[in-house]
Enzyme design. Structure first.
Site, PDB file in Angstrom:
ATOM      1  N   ILE A   1       0.794  -1.234   0.000  1.00  0.00           N
ATOM      2  CA  ILE A   1       0.000   0.000   0.000  1.00  0.00           C
ATOM      3  C   ILE A   1       0.831   1.292   0.000  1.00  0.00           C
ATOM      4  O   ILE A   1       0.262   2.378   0.051  1.00  0.00           O
ATOM      5  CB  ILE A   1      -0.973   0.030   1.198  1.00  0.00           C
ATOM      6  CG1 ILE A   1      -0.203   0.107   2.524  1.00  0.00           C
ATOM      7  CG2 ILE A   1      -1.916  -1.168   1.176  1.00  0.00           C
ATOM      8  CD1 ILE A   1      -1.093   0.382   3.728  1.00  0.00           C
ATOM      9  N   HIS A   2       2.166   1.206  -0.053  1.00  0.00           N
ATOM     10  CA  HIS A   2       2.990   2.421   0.022  1.00  0.00           C
ATOM     11  C   HIS A   2       2.548   3.312   1.197  1.00  0.00           C
ATOM     12  O   HIS A   2       2.046   4.419   1.004  1.00  0.00           O
ATOM     13  CB  HIS A   2       2.901   3.227  -1.266  1.00  0.00           C
ATOM     14  CG  HIS A   2       3.747   2.704  -2.380  1.00  0.00           C
ATOM     15  ND1 HIS A   2       3.685   3.202  -3.661  1.00  0.00           N
ATOM     16  CD2 HIS A   2       4.684   1.727  -2.423  1.00  0.00           C
ATOM     17  CE1 HIS A   2       4.537   2.552  -4.439  1.00  0.00           C
ATOM     18  NE2 HIS A   2       5.157   1.650  -3.708  1.00  0.00           N
TER      19      HIS A   2
ATOM     20  N   ALA B   1      -2.322   5.992  -0.993  1.00  0.00           N
ATOM     21  CA  ALA B   1      -2.979   6.329  -2.256  1.00  0.00           C
ATOM     22  C   ALA B   1      -2.584   5.349  -3.361  1.00  0.00           C
ATOM     23  O   ALA B   1      -3.023   5.499  -4.499  1.00  0.00           O
ATOM     24  CB  ALA B   1      -2.633   7.756  -2.676  1.00  0.00           C
ATOM     25  N   HIS B   2      -1.729   4.372  -3.031  1.00  0.00           N
ATOM     26  CA  HIS B   2      -1.272   3.376  -4.005  1.00  0.00           C
ATOM     27  C   HIS B   2      -1.479   1.990  -3.413  1.00  0.00           C
ATOM     28  O   HIS B   2      -0.943   1.689  -2.350  1.00  0.00           O
ATOM     29  CB  HIS B   2       0.221   3.548  -4.322  1.00  0.00           C
ATOM     30  CG  HIS B   2       0.619   4.935  -4.700  1.00  0.00           C
ATOM     31  ND1 HIS B   2       1.877   5.444  -4.461  1.00  0.00           N
ATOM     32  CD2 HIS B   2      -0.075   5.927  -5.313  1.00  0.00           C
ATOM     33  CE1 HIS B   2       1.936   6.685  -4.889  1.00  0.00           C
ATOM     34  NE2 HIS B   2       0.762   7.001  -5.416  1.00  0.00           N
ATOM     35  N   GLN B   3      -2.229   1.153  -4.097  1.00  0.00           N
ATOM     36  CA  GLN B   3      -2.402  -0.237  -3.668  1.00  0.00           C
ATOM     37  C   GLN B   3      -1.980  -1.138  -4.826  1.00  0.00           C
ATOM     38  O   GLN B   3      -2.311  -0.858  -5.973  1.00  0.00           O
ATOM     39  CB  GLN B   3      -3.850  -0.520  -3.264  1.00  0.00           C
ATOM     40  CG  GLN B   3      -4.367   0.374  -2.142  1.00  0.00           C
ATOM     41  CD  GLN B   3      -4.896   1.710  -2.627  1.00  0.00           C
ATOM     42  OE1 GLN B   3      -5.586   1.775  -3.639  1.00  0.00           O
ATOM     43  NE2 GLN B   3      -4.585   2.788  -1.924  1.00  0.00           N
TER      44      GLN B   3
END
Length: 517
Positions: free
Chosen positions: A270-271, A443-445
Site C-alpha cells: 500500500i505504500h 494512495a497506491h495499492q
C-alpha cells in the site's frame, strides 16, 4: 440483455483504459464496464464532499480493518488517473532488475517493456518542466537545497503551466492527461468501443470443455442500475475478458467468479505514508499569494532516504494535496480552540510526507475489507523519512513544525536552540507508527494478484493471463510482483500496454471463433 463484443474490460483506469484503447484502435470491438460514475469536466464541482462521494472507492472513507491505514482509491471513469496527483515516474531501474532477476520476469528487461514506457509517456504528454511552483513544493525544494539533500523535478502528465491544486477532485480544464483524456478517447474515436459507467461486474463467466485443463472465459455478468433504482443483470459476451478493477476490487471479482488460486487477494502492498507539517505565516516566504492548496500537487521529490543501505527499499519524500476536509481529519484532536487555530493556519501550512516502498503486506477479503501488517523495516524507513521531512520544513523557514501523532508536540523553530531542535526532531520521528497513534495514509495499492512464472507463487502469468482461466487477463496494479516505491501510473500503464499485445495475439489466433457459450 446480451452485448456481444471481442473484448470486455472491467475498469477504466490506468490499466483498463490502456488495454481498451489499444484493442479498439486495432479494430476490435471493446466494451468497458465501469462501476463508478462518469464525471464530465463541465460538471466537476471541485468540492471535497461531492467529489469524494462521486469519484472515490468507498466515498474516500476506506481503511484497513485495524484502522492502521486510510485508503484512497479512484472509482470513476478514468479510475485513479482521474483523481491522482499527476506524478508520472517510469519504473525505477533497480525495480525492473529485481522483477527480472529475482522473479524471473523477463518482460521487465525486454524491448517491449521499454517501448511501452515510452509509448504511454508520449500518449499522456509526460514532461518535467514547472513554470510556476506551488507552495508545498517550493517548501520541499528549498528545504532540500538548504540541507544539501537531492531534489528532482517530478515528471507529470500535465503541461508546465498547469497551476491547479484540485486535480485530486478531477481536472476541470482537462490538461491532466488521465485515461479519460487519452486512451478512452482513442477507444471512442476508433468507433469500435463503448463505455458503460454505473455498471458493476458481478461475475466472470467461464466453462471447461471436456479434455481441457483450464476453463475458458466467455464474458462478464454485470448489474446496471436504472434511474428508478431497479437493477438489471446483463451479460457482456466476449472472446477475451480483461479485469482491471484495481488492487482492491480485482481479487474480489476473481474470487466471486470461482477462481481458487490462493495468491488472489494476498501480497497487498500500500505504500504507507506519514506526514510532517510546517506553518509559514503570511508575510514570510513564500509570497503571500502562495497557498497550500494551489499549484501543481507534485512537482518536486527527494530520494535522500529512498535506498536505505543499497537495499532498494526506503522512503521517497513528496508533497500531498490537502483540502480543508482531509486536512482537518488528519490533524490530531487536542481541543476546540486548538482545532480552530490549526484550521485558521490551513492556507499557509505546508505538508511534506515520506512514502515507503513496503515489505509488509496485507490481504483483500472483499472490496471493502482489507487487512494489513506493516513490517518493522517499513516503520524504520518511514521514521527516517519523517525525520528528514521535519528538517526540510525547518530549513525552508517554517515558524512552527510538527507531525500528526496524537501525542506529538509542536515546536516554534525560531525560538529554540540547536540542541532543543535536535531533541524535538529525534523525539517526534521516533514515535511508534504501528499503534494507530499516527495516521497512515495510502494512495497506491498493488500486488494483490501478482505476476509470476509459476502458479504456486502468483495469480497471473507473465502475459497477464490468469493461471486458471484461459482468455481471462488482469491489467492493473494488482499484478505488481512487489511494491514499486514510486507513484505507479506509468508502470501500470506500461504493463497494461504489454498485456494488450498478448491479448491482440490471442484475438488474432481466434479470429474466426464464434460467440456461442
Amino acid at each position: 440483455m446480451v452485448i456481444k463484443c471481442d473484448a470486455v474490460v472491467v475498469g477504466s483506469g490506468s490499466g483498463g483504459g490502456v488495454v481498451a484503447g489499444v484493442l479498439a484502435k486495432s479494430g476490435y470491438r471493446v466494451l468497458v464496464l465501469e462501476k463508478g460514475n462518469y464525471c464530465a469536466r463541465s460538471n466537476l464541482s471541485l468540492l471535497e464532499g461531492p467529489s469524494m462521494d462521486d469519484m472515490y472507492l468507498g466515498r474516500g472513507l476506506l481503511a484497513t480493518s485495524n484502522m492502521e491505514a486510510m485508503i484512497l482509491a479512484g472509482s470513476t471513469v478514468g479510475g485513479g488517473s482521474a483523481i491522482n496527483w499527476s506524478a508520472s515516474i517510469k519504473t525505477p531501474v533497480h525495480v525492473r532488475n529485481e522483477w527480472s532477476e529475482c522473479y524471473d520476469l523477463e518482460l521487465f528487461k525486454s524491448k517491449l517493456y521499454e517501448e511501452a514506457l515510452n509509448v504511454v509517456c508520449e500518449r499522456m504528454g509526460v514532461q518535467s518542466q514547472v513554470k510556476d511552483e506551488g507552495f508545498n513544493n517550493m517548501v520541499l525544494r528549498k528545504g532540500c537545497e538548504e540541507l544539501g539533500y537531492p531534489v528532482d523535478n517530478i515528471p507529470r502528465n500535465s503541461s508546465p503551466d498547469h497551476y491547479c491544486g484540485w486535480c485530486c477532485l478531477g481536472c476541470k480544464d482537462g490538461r491532466k492527461k488521465g485515461t479519460s483524456e487519452t486512451w478512452l478517447v482513442d477507444l471512442i474515436e476508433s468507433g469500435n468501443g463503448t463505455i458503460l459507467p454505473g455498471c458493476e461486474a458481478v461475475e466472470v463467466i467461464h466453462n471447461r470443455k471436456k479434455g481441457r485443463d483450464r476453463s475458458t472465459a466467455k464474458g462478464v455478468l454485470f448489474e446496471f442500475i436504472h434511474q428508478d433504482g431497479t437493477k438489471q443483470v446483463c451479460f457482456a459476451k466476449s472472446k477475451v475478458t480483461i479485469v482491471a478493477c484495481g488492487a482492491m476490487c480485482t481479487p474480489h471479482l476473481l474470487k466471486k467468479s470461482g477462481l481458487k488460486n490462493p495468491n488472489i487477494g494476498k501480497n497487498l502492498h500500500i505504500h504507507p505514508v506519514v506526514m510532517a507539517w510546517g506553518h509559514f505565516p503570511s508575510g514570510s516566504w513564500p509570497e503571500a499569494e502562495k497557498k497550500s492548496y494551489k499549484g501543481g500537487i507534485m512537482t518536486a521529490m527527494s530520494t535522500v532516504v529512498a535506498d536505505f543501505k543499497g537495499s532498494g527499499y526506503g522512503a521517497v519524500i513528496q508533497t500531498p494535496a490537502l483540502h480543508p476536509g482531509m486536512f482537518s481529519a488528519l490533524m490530531p484532536w487536542v481541543s476546540g480552540s486548538d482545532f480552530k487555530a490549526r484550521m485558521s493556519k490551513f492556507s499557509r501550512t505546508a505538508h511534506v510526507f515520506a512514502l515507503a516502498r513496503d515489505k509488509g503486506s496485507g490481504e483483500t477479503h472483499s472490496k471493502t475489507s482489507i487487512t494489513y501488517k506493516m513490517d518493522v523495516t517499513d516503520e524504520e524507513n518511514l521514521k527516517r523519512g519523517l525525520e528528514k521531512s521535519l528538517r526540510i520544513l525547518a530549513a525552508a523557514g517554517a515558524e512552527e513544525i510538527g507531525t500528526h501523532n496524537n501525542k506529538g508536540k509542536t515546536l516554534n523553530v525560531k525560538n529554540v536552540s540547536y540542541h532543543e531542535f535536535e531533541c524535538f526532531v529525534r523525539e517526534e520521528s521516533s514515535r511508534a507508527l504501528r499503534d494507530i497513534s499516527t495516521p497512515i495514509c495510502s494512495a497506491h495499492q498493488m500486488g494483490s494478484c501478482r505476476m509470476g512464472v509459476q502458479a504456486k507463487g502468483s495469480a497471473v502469468n507473465p502475459t497477464g493471463e490468469t493461471w486458471e482461466v484461459e482468455g481471462l487477463y488482469v491489467a492493473d496494479t494488482s499484478v505488481f510482483p512487489t511494491a514499486l516505491g514510486v507513484n505507479p501510473m506509468i508502470t501500470v500503464q506500461a504493463i497494461a500496454y504489454c498485456t494488450a499485445q498478448s491479448v491482440l495475439e490471442s484475438l488474432r489466433r481466434m479470429k474466426d471463433t464464434c460467440y456461442d457459450i
